[in-house]
Design an enzyme around this catalytic site. Structure first.
Site, PDB file in Angstrom:
ATOM      1  N   SER A  41      -8.948  -6.293   9.151  1.00 23.16           N
ATOM      2  CA  SER A  41      -7.667  -5.587   9.193  1.00 23.16           C
ATOM      3  C   SER A  41      -7.587  -4.344  10.077  1.00 23.16           C
ATOM      4  O   SER A  41      -6.495  -3.798  10.267  1.00 23.16           O
ATOM      5  CB  SER A  41      -7.229  -5.205   7.780  1.00 23.16           C
ATOM      6  OG  SER A  41      -6.768  -6.329   7.106  1.00 23.16           O
ATOM      7  N   LYS A  48      -3.236   5.016   6.921  1.00 22.75           N
ATOM      8  CA  LYS A  48      -2.635   3.784   6.384  1.00 22.75           C
ATOM      9  C   LYS A  48      -2.079   4.051   4.985  1.00 22.75           C
ATOM     10  O   LYS A  48      -2.676   4.805   4.216  1.00 22.75           O
ATOM     11  CB  LYS A  48      -3.712   2.691   6.350  1.00 22.75           C
ATOM     12  CG  LYS A  48      -3.203   1.301   6.030  1.00 22.75           C
ATOM     13  CD  LYS A  48      -4.332   0.282   6.188  1.00 22.75           C
ATOM     14  CE  LYS A  48      -3.902  -1.127   5.846  1.00 22.75           C
ATOM     15  NZ  LYS A  48      -4.982  -2.109   6.007  1.00 22.75           N
ATOM     16  N   SER A  75      -4.086  -6.162   8.645  1.00 22.88           N
ATOM     17  CA  SER A  75      -2.975  -5.502   7.990  1.00 22.88           C
ATOM     18  C   SER A  75      -2.738  -4.072   8.465  1.00 22.88           C
ATOM     19  O   SER A  75      -1.687  -3.515   8.166  1.00 22.88           O
ATOM     20  CB  SER A  75      -3.227  -5.482   6.488  1.00 22.88           C
ATOM     21  OG  SER A  75      -4.389  -4.710   6.184  1.00 22.88           O
TER      22      SER A  75
END
Lengths: 92, 477
Positions: B171, B72, B147
């Site tokens: 997330s 990420k 996210s």
């Protein structure tokens, strides 16, 4: 409910700047969000949450006092030094 | 998947470079549609693949040697752009690796690229990105969740074997639910957050996404452990998250908490999760009814605490210490406001404002302090729950993946949709998402298995046993 002036205050605290038109839209959005947050106001304060069992602190590390690294070693990391201190480059 | 590829690589049925090339080719083809990568590390991945091959040739490989993964874009990767999907950090090149990056590289994994996400991990759709929104591989008109939507979409579409994400309020679990993959958020403190760009320090935790519970366990084994560079990292003997895989599930007590089901209006989601509970009952597990009375306060408490912490953490983006600088007026205050206004997206700015609202003198005791009390109450209620059962089974999200549309982007509605995941972060508990069904449109439905602190191995086994019997449908893309 917050007003446009309140929003202006929070923007100042947040180092953010909006135009007057944007502030109206933002205030409307913030009021809708705060309405969701208002749920916490219903929480029964008489329940003493802090006295209840929460977390097992025995698994945390010991609070050991350690010897600081030698100043000379730390100063090696700086491009410029003066009397045993870092010299921070001027930005503005 | 990882053990399968390990065997292929060790037997030299395929080389690390060939495997890396296959994945890079797929990324180049599919990323145009999915937009799940911000940076593709073409050259770097090939260098790492060659190094991994040398380790295999010398018979010194680890389980992850040569396995293609993605990270990420809020996790530091030395000399590889780490943007947090923000204009503020669009050109930020870290000078060091996050501990998890270091650990996964030491085990020989090949980093294919950096995954797209919601800006500063604030969002649950992966549409709040400066680099454009991510699409769901099951339906390009739908969000992948967030996210860590880029990581979930890339694992789902076979653009990498596993992905490292972060989970502040769901997330990794919620995007995994929307993209039909498995993801685990371990106990707070299990994985070092050194090098994870901070959003909400008391809630942030790194998690992993892959196609199975077994692969999640392998990835967790690589990146977990105490790290002196992170003061919240817990000092305890390193766990083997594979240790309970295959254990008989008949001895487990499964908790069912009606508060999680009463809020679900989507009947297909409710039915799929109830059916998966029956799987455990069928295999001899005992079902126990438990209560989480304060769950309804979870969303508000979560958003107040996380936004307050974000307001503090993001004050460092001032155009001086970090981030882009807009310097048109030769005035410090103007420069500060212009840089932040220009560099931060609308959702990030709203959260900072909410945080400062909650922390301001007039509101502190009514909002922030109350949120902390609710957090303590939720922790004690979970403590009580785990005296009665081994783990809870709940829906991961209230719906399947919603359409990408303006109507679905109202902040207050988006916040409320996090209700199934946020209490886990408030209590610092481990939870794993696995796919438990598909709706009539073929969209995945996820269930969460929530365990008590440090009980990852048990919930991984619970998910593993379920996955062995449950058939996964591949996405269209």
């Amino acid at each position: 409910m917050i007003t446009v002036d309140d929003t202006k205050k929070y923007c100042r605290l947040s180092s953010l700047k909006y135009t007057d038109d944007e502030l109206y839209t933002l205030t409307d959005q913030m009021n809708k969000i705060i309405a969701v947050m208002d749920k916490v106001l219903d929480f029964d304060e008489n329940i003493n949450a802090y006295t209840q069992k929460t977390i097992d602190y025995s698994s945390l590390r010991d609070d050991d006092m350690l010897i600081s690294p030698p100043t000379d070693e730390l100063l090696k990391n700086s491009e410029k030094t003066h009397e045993n201190r870092f010299v921070v480059p001027k930005i503005i | 998947m990882i053990t399968y590829l390990r065997e292929k690589l060790d037997k030299k049925d395929i080389s690390c470079l060939e495997l890396t090339d296959i994945y890079l080719k797929r990324i180049k083809e599919k990323n145009k549609k999915l937009n799940c990568f911000i940076t593709i590390c073409d050259e770097y991945a090939k260098i790492q693949a060659k190094q991994a091959q040398k380790r295999i040739d010398k018979n010194v490989s680890d389980i992850l040697t040569g396995i293609p993964v993605s990270i990420k874009d809020n996790i530091m990767t030395k000399d590889i752009k780490t943007t947090c999907a923000s204009k503020m950090l669009k050109d930020f090149l870290p000078t060091f690796n996050a501990t998890v990056t270091e650990q996964i590289e030491n085990d020989g994994a090949v980093i294919l690229g950096k995954n797209n996400m919601d800006e500063f991990a604030m969002g649950n759709t992966s549409q709040n990105s400066y680099f454009g929104g991510v699409k769901n591989p099951y339906d390009l008109n739908r969000v992948p969740g967030g996210s860590s939507g880029g990581g979930a979409a890339s694992v789902s579409s076979d653009l990498c074997v596993g992905a490292l994400g972060s989970d502040t309020g769901g997330s990794v679990r919620q995007p995994a639910s929307f993209c039909g993959v498995t993801a685990i958020k371990p106990t707070y403190g299990t994985i070092s957050r050194h090098g994870l760009i901070a959003f909400s320090s008391s809630l942030d935790q790194i998690g992993v996404i892959s196609k199975s519970a077994e692969d999640c366990a392998i990835l967790l084994n690589s990146i977990s452990g105490h790290d002196p560079k992170d003061m919240t990292s817990v000092k305890r003997t390193k766990s083997n998250f594979m240790s309970l895989i295959g254990e008989d599930i008949s001895k487990y007590k499964v908790g069912i908490c009606d508060e999680f089901f009463d809020i679900i209006s989507d009947d297909e989601v409710k039915k799929a999760v109830y059916d998966s509970i029956k799987f455990y009952e069928k295999h001899g597990a005992k079902l126990v009814n438990v209560d989480l009375p304060s769950m309804s306060y979870g969303v508000s408490a979560y958003y107040l605490i996380s936004s307050a912490e974000a307001a503090s953490n993001l004050s460092r983006y001032d155009g001086i210490k970090y981030g882009i600088r807009i310097d048109d007026n030769n005035d410090y205050k103007e420069m500060l406001c212009d840089s932040r206004n220009n560099g931060l997206g609308e959702e990030v700015k709203r959260r900072i404002l909410l945080g400062n609202y909650a922390l301001s003198e007039n509101n502190y005791s009514n909002y922030y302090e109350k949120a902390l009390k609710i957090r303590s109450k939720i922790i004690s209620e979970y403590d009580e729950i785990f005296t009665k059962c081994d783990f809870l089974i709940t829906p991961t999200a209230t719906t399947t993946a919603p359409l990408i549309s303006k109507e679905n982007s109202d902040p207050q509605n988006a916040y409320l949709s996090d209700i199934c995941t946020v209490s886990v972060n408030l209590a610092g508990l481990p939870a794993i998402n696995t796919t438990c069904g598909y709706n009539k449109n073929g969209l995945p439905i996820g269930m969460s298995i929530i365990g008590t602190h440090y009980d990852e191995a048990k919930i991984i086994n619970a998910a593993y046993c379920f996955e062995k019997e449950f058939g996964r449908k591949e996405p269209l893309i």
